[in-house]
Design a protein around this motif. Sequence first.
Motif, PDB file in Angstrom:
ATOM      1  N   GLN A  13       4.473   9.178   4.901  1.00 45.22           N
ATOM      2  CA  GLN A  13       3.086   8.184   4.722  1.00 45.22           C
ATOM      3  C   GLN A  13       3.327   6.992   5.246  1.00 45.22           C
ATOM      4  O   GLN A  13       2.482   6.301   5.459  1.00 45.22           O
ATOM      5  CB  GLN A  13       3.055   8.198   2.977  1.00 45.22           C
ATOM      6  CG  GLN A  13       2.401   9.373   2.629  1.00 45.22           C
ATOM      7  CD  GLN A  13       2.611   9.697   1.182  1.00 45.22           C
ATOM      8  OE1 GLN A  13       3.231   8.772   0.300  1.00 45.22           O
ATOM      9  NE2 GLN A  13       1.797  10.415   0.521  1.00 45.22           N
ATOM     10  N   SER A  14       4.584   6.233   5.031  1.00 45.48           N
ATOM     11  CA  SER A  14       4.889   5.019   5.719  1.00 45.48           C
ATOM     12  C   SER A  14       4.439   4.979   7.235  1.00 45.48           C
ATOM     13  O   SER A  14       3.697   3.949   7.610  1.00 45.48           O
ATOM     14  CB  SER A  14       6.619   4.418   5.716  1.00 45.48           C
ATOM     15  OG  SER A  14       6.784   4.477   4.485  1.00 45.48           O
ATOM     16  N   PHE A  15       4.880   5.907   8.060  1.00 45.52           N
ATOM     17  CA  PHE A  15       4.454   5.632   9.372  1.00 45.52           C
ATOM     18  C   PHE A  15       2.747   6.205   9.739  1.00 45.52           C
ATOM     19  O   PHE A  15       2.327   5.257  10.503  1.00 45.52           O
ATOM     20  CB  PHE A  15       4.900   6.979  10.274  1.00 45.52           C
ATOM     21  CG  PHE A  15       6.319   6.506  10.791  1.00 45.52           C
ATOM     22  CD1 PHE A  15       6.612   5.545  11.927  1.00 45.52           C
ATOM     23  CD2 PHE A  15       7.498   7.383  10.305  1.00 45.52           C
ATOM     24  CE1 PHE A  15       7.776   5.511  12.085  1.00 45.52           C
ATOM     25  CE2 PHE A  15       8.804   6.994  10.880  1.00 45.52           C
ATOM     26  CZ  PHE A  15       8.968   5.988  12.192  1.00 45.52           C
ATOM     27  N   SER A  17       0.610   4.984   7.806  1.00 43.87           N
ATOM     28  CA  SER A  17      -0.015   3.871   7.204  1.00 43.87           C
ATOM     29  C   SER A  17      -0.315   2.691   8.268  1.00 43.87           C
ATOM     30  O   SER A  17      -1.049   2.088   8.409  1.00 43.87           O
ATOM     31  CB  SER A  17       0.711   3.021   6.228  1.00 43.87           C
ATOM     32  OG  SER A  17       1.847   2.501   6.657  1.00 43.87           O
ATOM     33  N   LEU A  18       0.412   3.076   9.465  1.00 48.66           N
ATOM     34  CA  LEU A  18       0.185   2.260  10.510  1.00 48.66           C
ATOM     35  C   LEU A  18      -1.044   2.562  11.458  1.00 48.66           C
ATOM     36  O   LEU A  18      -1.204   3.903  11.151  1.00 48.66           O
ATOM     37  CB  LEU A  18       1.403   2.415  11.722  1.00 48.66           C
ATOM     38  CG  LEU A  18       2.991   1.931  11.214  1.00 48.66           C
ATOM     39  CD1 LEU A  18       3.820   2.272  12.060  1.00 48.66           C
ATOM     40  CD2 LEU A  18       2.847   0.378  10.748  1.00 48.66           C
TER      41      LEU A  18
ATOM     42  N   LEU B  33       1.842  -5.090  11.907  1.00 50.84           N
ATOM     43  CA  LEU B  33       3.010  -5.458  10.866  1.00 50.84           C
ATOM     44  C   LEU B  33       2.832  -7.162  10.631  1.00 50.84           C
ATOM     45  O   LEU B  33       3.113  -7.719   9.524  1.00 50.84           O
ATOM     46  CB  LEU B  33       4.310  -5.125  11.024  1.00 50.84           C
ATOM     47  CG  LEU B  33       4.619  -3.603  10.968  1.00 50.84           C
ATOM     48  CD1 LEU B  33       5.810  -2.946  11.540  1.00 50.84           C
ATOM     49  CD2 LEU B  33       4.412  -2.978   9.542  1.00 50.84           C
ATOM     50  N   THR B  40       5.074  -5.465   2.985  1.00 48.71           N
ATOM     51  CA  THR B  40       4.689  -4.024   3.497  1.00 48.71           C
ATOM     52  C   THR B  40       5.674  -3.856   4.611  1.00 48.71           C
ATOM     53  O   THR B  40       5.886  -2.804   4.539  1.00 48.71           O
ATOM     54  CB  THR B  40       3.470  -4.598   4.480  1.00 48.71           C
ATOM     55  OG1 THR B  40       2.383  -5.240   3.529  1.00 48.71           O
ATOM     56  CG2 THR B  40       2.783  -3.337   4.672  1.00 48.71           C
ATOM     57  N   THR B  41       6.019  -4.580   5.467  1.00 45.10           N
ATOM     58  CA  THR B  41       7.139  -4.232   6.324  1.00 45.10           C
ATOM     59  C   THR B  41       8.285  -3.932   5.705  1.00 45.10           C
ATOM     60  O   THR B  41       9.062  -2.844   6.225  1.00 45.10           O
ATOM     61  CB  THR B  41       7.622  -5.534   7.454  1.00 45.10           C
ATOM     62  OG1 THR B  41       6.362  -5.873   8.061  1.00 45.10           O
ATOM     63  CG2 THR B  41       8.592  -4.772   8.768  1.00 45.10           C
ATOM     64  N   GLU B  43       8.951  -2.631   2.776  1.00 46.37           N
ATOM     65  CA  GLU B  43       8.573  -1.182   2.289  1.00 46.37           C
ATOM     66  C   GLU B  43       8.656  -0.374   3.273  1.00 46.37           C
ATOM     67  O   GLU B  43       9.173   0.906   3.028  1.00 46.37           O
ATOM     68  CB  GLU B  43       7.186  -1.223   1.629  1.00 46.37           C
ATOM     69  CG  GLU B  43       7.118  -0.309   0.321  1.00 46.37           C
ATOM     70  CD  GLU B  43       5.760  -0.101  -0.090  1.00 46.37           C
ATOM     71  OE1 GLU B  43       5.155   0.837  -0.502  1.00 46.37           O
ATOM     72  OE2 GLU B  43       5.145  -1.301  -0.279  1.00 46.37           O
ATOM     73  N   PHE B  44       7.977  -0.458   4.473  1.00 43.64           N
ATOM     74  CA  PHE B  44       7.783   0.538   5.595  1.00 43.64           C
ATOM     75  C   PHE B  44       9.342   0.782   5.880  1.00 43.64           C
ATOM     76  O   PHE B  44       9.735   1.970   6.015  1.00 43.64           O
ATOM     77  CB  PHE B  44       7.212  -0.082   6.666  1.00 43.64           C
ATOM     78  CG  PHE B  44       7.178   0.699   7.863  1.00 43.64           C
ATOM     79  CD1 PHE B  44       6.639   1.859   8.176  1.00 43.64           C
ATOM     80  CD2 PHE B  44       8.087   0.207   9.040  1.00 43.64           C
ATOM     81  CE1 PHE B  44       6.590   2.512   9.386  1.00 43.64           C
ATOM     82  CE2 PHE B  44       8.217   0.730  10.136  1.00 43.64           C
ATOM     83  CZ  PHE B  44       7.367   2.170  10.519  1.00 43.64           C
ATOM     84  N   LYS B  47      11.563   2.627   3.108  1.00 42.77           N
ATOM     85  CA  LYS B  47      11.242   4.039   2.867  1.00 42.77           C
ATOM     86  C   LYS B  47      12.024   5.012   4.143  1.00 42.77           C
ATOM     87  O   LYS B  47      12.257   6.054   3.872  1.00 42.77           O
ATOM     88  CB  LYS B  47       9.628   4.532   3.103  1.00 42.77           C
ATOM     89  CG  LYS B  47       9.055   3.896   1.980  1.00 42.77           C
ATOM     90  CD  LYS B  47       8.612   4.946   0.611  1.00 42.77           C
ATOM     91  CE  LYS B  47       8.180   4.349  -0.590  1.00 42.77           C
ATOM     92  NZ  LYS B  47       6.847   3.738  -0.452  1.00 42.77           N
TER      93      LYS B  47
END
Lengths: 203, 203
Positions: A13-15, A17-18, B33, B40-41, B43-44, B47
Amino acid sequence: MNFSSKLIEEAVQSFASLPGIGKKTALRLVLHLINQDKDTTKEFADKILNMRNHIQECKICHNISDAETCSTCNDLRRKREVVCVVEGIRDVMAIEDTGQYRGLYHVLGGVISPIEGVGPSDLNIDSLLERIQEHGIEEIIMAISPTIEGETTTFYIAKKLKNSKVKISALARGIAFGGELQYADELTLGRSIATRVPYQLKV
Amino acid sequence: MNFSSKLIEEAVQSFASLPGIGKKTALRLVLHLINQDKDTTKEFADKILNMRNHIQECKICHNISDAETCSTCNDLRRKREVVCVVEGIRDVMAIEDTGQYRGLYHVLGGVISPIEGVGPSDLNIDSLLERIQEHGIEEIIMAISPTIEGETTTFYIAKKLKNSKVKISALARGIAFGGELQYADELTLGRSIATRVPYQLKV
């Protein structure tokens, strides 16, 4: 997709979101990292976190910068009396890649767009006017996209500088190098005839 | 590309080290980013680091797992006497996505390939034979790619199980659902005629 793993699901999900990365691509990236040792992922995450935490906006030209002022503004070999005005940081990179420009920059951070609610005060226009007034700038090159919003922005800035002695120039428009005449759009072709330049014989 | 920023350059290189991501895409991700806030970064990165640091291999089926044994092996509602043997974790995900299979898995971690230097001892074959011997497994489904290496692997495992009572089955091969006959390859079409099945009238 069924990951049967909360950890994988969150990383995917993190990837995903990009921008431009879907769930399948994200999964491929996650599985790639799993196949590498832990240090590779640590280094990857560290580099990105480090970038995000330490990147700044140059207080002179508003370009992204590693320090208070960017490497371009600090470069004393560049012409300080010419400033190229652009919309965003990608434009700076594109112009730098040409290797043809040796002046400074000013990043507006967008263009005036009433539809999107972007007014002159949302852009770095005041600081541009201040720079021109206080730092002996002789020429500004408006390297702004030829859209309605872009033209409006150029017009707004030019009007503000009406009583200033600064020279305002715009990028030359015309047929691209390597482009074939028959594929050029009518507007570009028409304009490039109207704004034709003397042929220079190079020996 | 001229980033004029060490921070940006390193972050772009990190993204570009991932498979299928070039420098231009990497730059787009980095700029995305930068446009988001720092959290946000964070959290990215968190994770992804968390996933890489805590993901394990299930000690029963060798699938990726959040704990010592994976959620599939722990699921008591699944048939414990049927094991589907696959090459990799993506195959497990593909089969799980069908929703048609309610048994357990065994991930080999590849196929036997002398050219690439992969022998039986490099794969999770011994643990499969042990599982079959010790846990009353009645059937293994060989869900392995129909390549030379895949067939070799299936053959090797089948030979090792010659004296065992376990039933070995393979995936049905034939024309795909929704596929048009005229576009099917000759081998598949030929085999699907040879291995034709009785027509079942469903009322």
